[in-house]
Design a protein around this motif. Structure first.
Motif, PDB file in Angstrom:
ATOM      1  N   VAL A 246      10.485  -1.261  -1.205  1.00 43.32           N
ATOM      2  CA  VAL A 246       9.391  -1.001  -2.018  1.00 43.32           C
ATOM      3  C   VAL A 246       8.838  -2.724  -1.433  1.00 43.32           C
ATOM      4  CG1 VAL A 246       8.005  -0.604  -3.624  1.00 43.32           C
ATOM      5  CG2 VAL A 246       9.813   1.064  -2.583  1.00 43.32           C
ATOM      6  N   PHE A 247       9.467  -3.453  -2.812  1.00 45.89           N
ATOM      7  CA  PHE A 247       9.493  -5.003  -2.232  1.00 45.89           C
ATOM      8  C   PHE A 247       8.894  -5.418  -0.984  1.00 45.89           C
ATOM      9  CE2 PHE A 247      12.065  -5.311  -6.472  1.00 45.89           C
ATOM     10  CZ  PHE A 247      11.168  -3.854  -7.226  1.00 45.89           C
ATOM     11  N   ALA A 248       9.397  -5.660  -0.131  1.00 55.72           N
ATOM     12  CA  ALA A 248       9.843  -6.021   1.322  1.00 55.72           C
ATOM     13  C   ALA A 248       8.140  -5.888   1.604  1.00 55.72           C
ATOM     14  CB  ALA A 248      10.109  -5.838   2.388  1.00 55.72           C
ATOM     15  N   GLU A 249       8.083  -4.430   1.379  1.00 54.17           N
ATOM     16  CA  GLU A 249       6.239  -3.703   1.883  1.00 54.17           C
ATOM     17  C   GLU A 249       5.234  -4.527   1.157  1.00 54.17           C
ATOM     18  OE1 GLU A 249       3.817   0.280   2.536  1.00 54.17           O
ATOM     19  OE2 GLU A 249       6.138   0.260   2.186  1.00 54.17           O
ATOM     20  N   ARG A 250       5.693  -4.526  -0.106  1.00 56.64           N
ATOM     21  CA  ARG A 250       4.321  -5.064  -0.838  1.00 56.64           C
ATOM     22  C   ARG A 250       3.889  -6.739  -0.742  1.00 56.64           C
ATOM     23  NH1 ARG A 250       2.360  -3.482  -5.691  1.00 56.64           N
ATOM     24  NH2 ARG A 250       2.156  -1.971  -4.931  1.00 56.64           N
ATOM     25  N   ALA A 251       5.409  -7.758  -0.741  1.00 58.30           N
ATOM     26  CA  ALA A 251       5.416  -8.783  -0.644  1.00 58.30           C
ATOM     27  C   ALA A 251       4.766  -9.235   0.712  1.00 58.30           C
ATOM     28  CB  ALA A 251       6.302  -9.573  -0.147  1.00 58.30           C
ATOM     29  N   ALA A 252       5.123  -8.522   2.000  1.00 55.49           N
ATOM     30  CA  ALA A 252       3.767  -8.470   2.664  1.00 55.49           C
ATOM     31  C   ALA A 252       2.543  -8.324   3.375  1.00 55.49           C
ATOM     32  CB  ALA A 252       4.730  -7.768   4.359  1.00 55.49           C
ATOM     33  N   GLU A 253       1.749  -7.306   2.079  1.00 52.71           N
ATOM     34  CA  GLU A 253       0.973  -6.543   2.042  1.00 52.71           C
ATOM     35  C   GLU A 253      -0.230  -7.767   1.290  1.00 52.71           C
ATOM     36  OE1 GLU A 253      -1.147  -1.718  -0.018  1.00 52.71           O
ATOM     37  OE2 GLU A 253       1.142  -2.793  -0.206  1.00 52.71           O
ATOM     38  N   VAL A 254       0.730  -8.118   0.357  1.00 51.17           N
ATOM     39  CA  VAL A 254       0.079  -8.747  -0.499  1.00 51.17           C
ATOM     40  C   VAL A 254      -0.032 -11.129  -0.380  1.00 51.17           C
ATOM     41  CG1 VAL A 254       0.260  -7.874  -2.955  1.00 51.17           C
ATOM     42  CG2 VAL A 254       2.256  -9.675  -2.536  1.00 51.17           C
ATOM     43  N   GLY A 255       0.619 -11.039   0.869  1.00 49.99           N
ATOM     44  CA  GLY A 255       0.671 -12.001   1.615  1.00 49.99           C
ATOM     45  C   GLY A 255       1.377 -12.583   0.552  1.00 49.99           C
ATOM     46  N   ASP A 256       2.493 -12.569   0.605  1.00 58.16           N
ATOM     47  CA  ASP A 256       3.354 -13.727  -0.628  1.00 58.16           C
ATOM     48  C   ASP A 256       4.357 -13.848   0.981  1.00 58.16           C
ATOM     49  OD1 ASP A 256       4.681 -15.162  -1.288  1.00 58.16           O
ATOM     50  OD2 ASP A 256       5.258 -13.543  -3.234  1.00 58.16           O
ATOM     51  N   THR A 257       4.094 -14.941   1.648  1.00 59.38           N
ATOM     52  CA  THR A 257       4.860 -15.252   3.018  1.00 59.38           C
ATOM     53  C   THR A 257       6.416 -16.165   2.417  1.00 59.38           C
ATOM     54  OG1 THR A 257       3.671 -17.589   3.229  1.00 59.38           O
ATOM     55  CG2 THR A 257       2.902 -15.171   3.949  1.00 59.38           C
ATOM     56  N   GLY A 258       6.324 -16.566   1.467  1.00 60.18           N
ATOM     57  CA  GLY A 258       7.542 -17.329   0.998  1.00 60.18           C
ATOM     58  C   GLY A 258       8.646 -16.543  -0.050  1.00 60.18           C
ATOM     59  N   TRP A 259       8.156 -15.043   0.597  1.00 64.26           N
ATOM     60  CA  TRP A 259       9.290 -14.059  -0.836  1.00 64.26           C
ATOM     61  C   TRP A 259      10.232 -14.414   0.053  1.00 64.26           C
ATOM     62  CZ3 TRP A 259      11.613  -9.070   0.048  1.00 64.26           C
ATOM     63  CH2 TRP A 259      11.784  -8.644  -1.423  1.00 64.26           C
ATOM     64  N   SER A 260      11.583 -14.392  -0.829  1.00 64.27           N
ATOM     65  CA  SER A 260      12.927 -14.156  -0.993  1.00 64.27           C
ATOM     66  C   SER A 260      13.678 -13.953  -2.400  1.00 64.27           C
ATOM     67  CB  SER A 260      12.964 -15.424   0.118  1.00 64.27           C
ATOM     68  OG  SER A 260      13.182 -16.272  -0.846  1.00 64.27           O
ATOM     69  N   TYR A 261      15.122 -13.648  -2.213  1.00 69.98           N
ATOM     70  CA  TYR A 261      15.704 -13.146  -3.322  1.00 69.98           C
ATOM     71  C   TYR A 261      16.340 -14.615  -3.991  1.00 69.98           C
ATOM     72  CZ  TYR A 261      15.612  -7.968  -2.199  1.00 69.98           C
ATOM     73  OH  TYR A 261      14.848  -6.757  -2.088  1.00 69.98           O
ATOM     74  N   ARG A 262      15.920 -14.215  -5.377  1.00 69.74           N
ATOM     75  CA  ARG A 262      16.915 -15.490  -5.983  1.00 69.74           C
ATOM     76  C   ARG A 262      16.958 -15.444  -7.404  1.00 69.74           C
ATOM     77  NH1 ARG A 262      13.497 -21.462  -5.831  1.00 69.74           N
ATOM     78  NH2 ARG A 262      15.690 -22.876  -6.556  1.00 69.74           N
ATOM     79  N   GLU A 263      17.464 -16.128  -7.963  1.00 72.79           N
ATOM     80  CA  GLU A 263      17.692 -15.620  -9.574  1.00 72.79           C
ATOM     81  C   GLU A 263      17.419 -16.830 -10.225  1.00 72.79           C
ATOM     82  OE1 GLU A 263      20.383 -18.903  -8.185  1.00 72.79           O
ATOM     83  OE2 GLU A 263      19.570 -16.993  -7.760  1.00 72.79           O
ATOM     84  N   CYS A 264      16.973 -16.926 -11.046  1.00 65.89           N
ATOM     85  CA  CYS A 264      16.470 -17.698 -12.254  1.00 65.89           C
ATOM     86  C   CYS A 264      17.938 -18.485 -13.094  1.00 65.89           C
ATOM     87  CB  CYS A 264      15.861 -17.197 -13.219  1.00 65.89           C
ATOM     88  SG  CYS A 264      13.861 -16.476 -12.476  1.00 65.89           S
TER      89      CYS A 264
ATOM     90  N   LEU B  13      -3.047  -5.409  -6.696  1.00 67.50           N
ATOM     91  CA  LEU B  13      -1.724  -5.424  -6.151  1.00 67.50           C
ATOM     92  C   LEU B  13      -0.785  -6.463  -6.375  1.00 67.50           C
ATOM     93  CD1 LEU B  13      -2.080  -3.758  -2.812  1.00 67.50           C
ATOM     94  CD2 LEU B  13      -1.593  -2.307  -4.465  1.00 67.50           C
ATOM     95  N   ILE B  14       0.134  -6.488  -7.829  1.00 73.02           N
ATOM     96  CA  ILE B  14       1.423  -7.029  -7.846  1.00 73.02           C
ATOM     97  C   ILE B  14       2.225  -7.705  -7.263  1.00 73.02           C
ATOM     98  CG2 ILE B  14       3.104  -8.108 -10.052  1.00 73.02           C
ATOM     99  CD1 ILE B  14      -0.400  -7.117 -10.597  1.00 73.02           C
ATOM    100  N   LYS B  15       2.570  -8.936  -7.338  1.00 70.09           N
ATOM    101  CA  LYS B  15       3.506  -8.810  -6.361  1.00 70.09           C
ATOM    102  C   LYS B  15       4.818  -8.557  -6.732  1.00 70.09           C
ATOM    103  CE  LYS B  15       4.992 -13.557  -8.749  1.00 70.09           C
ATOM    104  NZ  LYS B  15       5.821 -14.877  -7.900  1.00 70.09           N
ATOM    105  N   PRO B  16       6.087  -8.404  -5.601  1.00 66.77           N
ATOM    106  CA  PRO B  16       7.430  -7.935  -5.992  1.00 66.77           C
ATOM    107  C   PRO B  16       8.143  -9.408  -6.878  1.00 66.77           C
ATOM    108  CG  PRO B  16       6.980  -8.552  -4.124  1.00 66.77           C
ATOM    109  CD  PRO B  16       5.937  -8.374  -4.315  1.00 66.77           C
ATOM    110  N   PRO B  17       8.939  -9.127  -7.753  1.00 65.40           N
ATOM    111  CA  PRO B  17      10.283 -10.220  -8.112  1.00 65.40           C
ATOM    112  C   PRO B  17      10.887 -10.438  -7.067  1.00 65.40           C
ATOM    113  CG  PRO B  17      10.308  -7.885  -9.323  1.00 65.40           C
ATOM    114  CD  PRO B  17       9.406  -7.554  -8.233  1.00 65.40           C
ATOM    115  N   ARG B  18      11.336 -11.222  -7.565  1.00 64.72           N
ATOM    116  CA  ARG B  18      12.743 -11.887  -6.408  1.00 64.72           C
ATOM    117  C   ARG B  18      14.177 -11.655  -7.209  1.00 64.72           C
ATOM    118  NH1 ARG B  18      11.262 -18.111  -4.711  1.00 64.72           N
ATOM    119  NH2 ARG B  18      10.638 -18.012  -6.987  1.00 64.72           N
ATOM    120  N   SER B  19      14.336 -11.995  -8.313  1.00 62.78           N
ATOM    121  CA  SER B  19      15.416 -11.921  -9.173  1.00 62.78           C
ATOM    122  C   SER B  19      15.503  -9.721  -9.639  1.00 62.78           C
ATOM    123  CB  SER B  19      15.597 -11.537 -10.432  1.00 62.78           C
ATOM    124  OG  SER B  19      14.392 -11.418 -11.337  1.00 62.78           O
TER     125      SER B  19
END
Length: 554
Positions: A84-102, A388-394
């Motif tokens: 779901v998150f990967a699809e949402r990232a592509a849908e909103v155009g968040d091309t740099g999205w990847s998993y990462r902690e804070c 559409l809200i972008k997905p979180p990475r954490s």
């Protein structure tokens, strides 16, 4: 992610159209994230926190449900939400999205799920404490006198025990203090003590003490320049609304007093997120609401942004809501008159967009979809947009207790706050003073008792001596009386003996014999002196015979 243009990407319409980004220069104008349960508020909050951290802005977030702790761990491709998150990232155009902690630091007022947070009673101050406890003007005045007296006499007010001891001291010295500072009644002191007891009952003893929090530890960056995310475990704290309000208001006030004026910086110095914010305002006294409004309004110029997260936008008092320039509104359910009022209120607060019927759309939004209006670079709010809200990475969801323990032990704070310090302060000094006074009183009492005992002994000795003297005098009188009686008896006996017939006869015979002898002696002497008695019939002879005769009679 933080856009190159100094903004945080929030989301967009389908296909990446109508991108919505929070301008960092306007992020200190505060904000609101609202929506019914399960509509995606937490995910929106998580994405904003990630964006601020990436932009080098330290963040503080109150974690009410425990799920925000997942910010400390990167999301996983094996998670159920990955597709779901990967699809949402592509849908909103968040091309740099990847998993990462804070980078995360965990805090907990009860010292159970993170580093303890403490402040001293002195740092809280009488005015803020009075507002938190809902004191009236008279009681607030008495509390201020207690603080002033403690300052004058060098008594540190560090924890609630110190403050209670100081209030008791004021009550004991009420007459003395009233002549200098104004009336201090025991009734007012008692009312304050009862309010402190309520605060203590909610865990206030954990919050007040040392070492006190250094605000600088909230405003740090990691080695890569990302802002530190400070997560306060607030699940247990929610059961203590007065303590929660005390902490949050103190923290904002401390920041306001500590940070310099910066106006509108290129990015905030620190950003606060208060999840389940309605709990902060439920049953809050008017004085507290006034203080919150004041701090929220003024702290903007210190470069601090405050974001409230709540289920219903009308949960936020109007005086506070009016200060919130950035808004993300998730779906609301108009099932009750209150819900309908919330829908109308939300629709009226957005800048109108002819393409969006807010009152209708707000009840149709899907999970992860929101109505967004953010402040533009010129400070004006953008027209409301369905986003559409972008997905979180954490990670979405809480960390495990083991993971939390490792993170707490290895963060930059270390053991700085873990061991409570109990310095000599007002309670100990006043107790020592009372002990000295009690010892002095006991010593004085002992001295008085000794003097009293000595006086009693002297009195007893005097009484004993007096009784002895009285007895001696009585004995002397008795002896004198006996002597007199004996002498009287002797005289009586002598008189009786003298008056007896025998004594009279003897006396008479003695007298007769004496007379005869006398006459004989007289004659013989006369003869010797004057010659023959016949020739000595002169006056001299007669005289001599008379003398001699008198002697023998006697």
């Amino acid at each position: 992610m933080a856009d190159v243009g100094g903004s945080i990407f929030i989301g967009s319409g389908p296909g990446g159209a109508d991108r919505q980004a929070l301008v960092l220069k306007r992020a200190n104008r505060h904000g609101l994230i609202a929506g019914a349960t399960g509509t995606g508020k937490t995910v929106t909050l998580q994405g904003l926190v990630e964006g601020f951290s990436d932009a080098g802005v330290p963040v503080f977030v109150a974690d009410v449900k425990g799920d925000l702790s997942g910010l400390a761990m990167a999301g996983s491709p094996q998670a159920k939400t990955h597709a779901v998150f990967a699809e949402r990232a592509a849908e909103v155009g968040d091309t740099g999205w990847s998993y990462r902690e804070c980078p995360v630091q965990f805090w907990d007022l009860f010292s159970e799920q993170g580093h303890p947070i403490r402040t001293t009673v002195s740092e809280m101050g009488p005015l803020l404490l009075a507002r938190l406890m809902g004191l009236n003007d008279t009681q607030e005045g008495v509390l201020s006198i207690a603080f002033h007296l403690a300052d004058e006499e060098g008594l540190l007010l560090l924890d609630l025990d110190d403050l209670q001891a100081m209030l008791a001291e004021c009550a004991n010295r009420a007459d003395e203090i009233s002549t200098t500072y104004g009336n201090v009644s025991k009734a007012s002191v008692g009312a304050i003590q009862r309010q402190l007891l309520q605060l203590r009952g909610q865990g206030g003893e954990h919050f007040f003490g040392e070492p006190a929090l250094d605000i600088a530890d909230f405003m740090t960056l990691d080695d890569s320049g990302r802002g530190m995310v400070n997560i306060l475990a607030a699940d247990k704290l929610m059961a203590s609304p007065r303590l929660y309000a005390s902490f949050l208001l103190w923290l904002l006030s401390e920041l306001f007093e500590t940070l310099p004026e910066v106006g509108d910086p290129d990015k905030p110095k620190l950003v606060f997120f208060f999840d389940e914010a309605h709990l902060l305002f439920d049953d809050a006294p008017p004085a507290l609401l006034e203080k919150v409004e004041q701090v929220v309004r003024l702290i903007r110029s210190k470069g601090v942004g405050v974001y409230f997260v709540t289920q219903n936008p009308i949960d936020i008092p109007e005086t506070v809501a009016g200060q919130l320039g950035n808004r993300v509104q998730h779906a609301l359910r108009a099932f009750t008159p209150r819900d309908e009022k919330a829908v109308r209120s939300a629709a009226e607060t957005f800048r109108a967009n002819p393409d969006v019927d807010v009152a209708t759309v707000i009840t149709e939004l899907k999970v992860g979809e929101a109505l967004v209006s953010l402040l533009q670079p010129d400070g004006a709010p953008s027209p409301v947009s369905r986003t559409l809200i972008k997905p979180p990475r954490s990670r979405v969801g809480p960390v495990t207790p083991v993971e939390r323990g490792v993170l707490v032990q290895t963060d930059a704070v270390g053991t700085k706050y873990d061991t409570r310090i109990d310095r000599e302060s007002a309670e100990e000094l006043l107790a020592a003073k009372a002990g000295e006074a009690a010892a002095a009183a006991q010593q004085a009492k002992s001295a008085a008792d000794d003097e009293k005992a000595k006086a009693a002994e002297a009195k007893e000795a005097a009484r004993f001596a007096k009784e002895n003297e009285r007895a001696r005098l009585a004995a002397q009188r008795e002896a004198d009386r006996a002597t007199r009686e004996a002498e009287k008896a002797q005289r009586a006996a002598e008189r009786e003996a003298a008056n007896s017939p025998w004594n009279k006869a003897v006396t008479s015979a003695t007298r007769s014999a004496s007379s005869a002898v006398g006459r004989t002696v007289a004659n013989e002497v006369t003869k010797a002196v004057f010659g023959s008695s016949r020739g000595g019939g002169g006056i001299g002879a007669k005289l001599l015979r008379g003398v001699l005769g008198g002697l023998f009679k006697g």
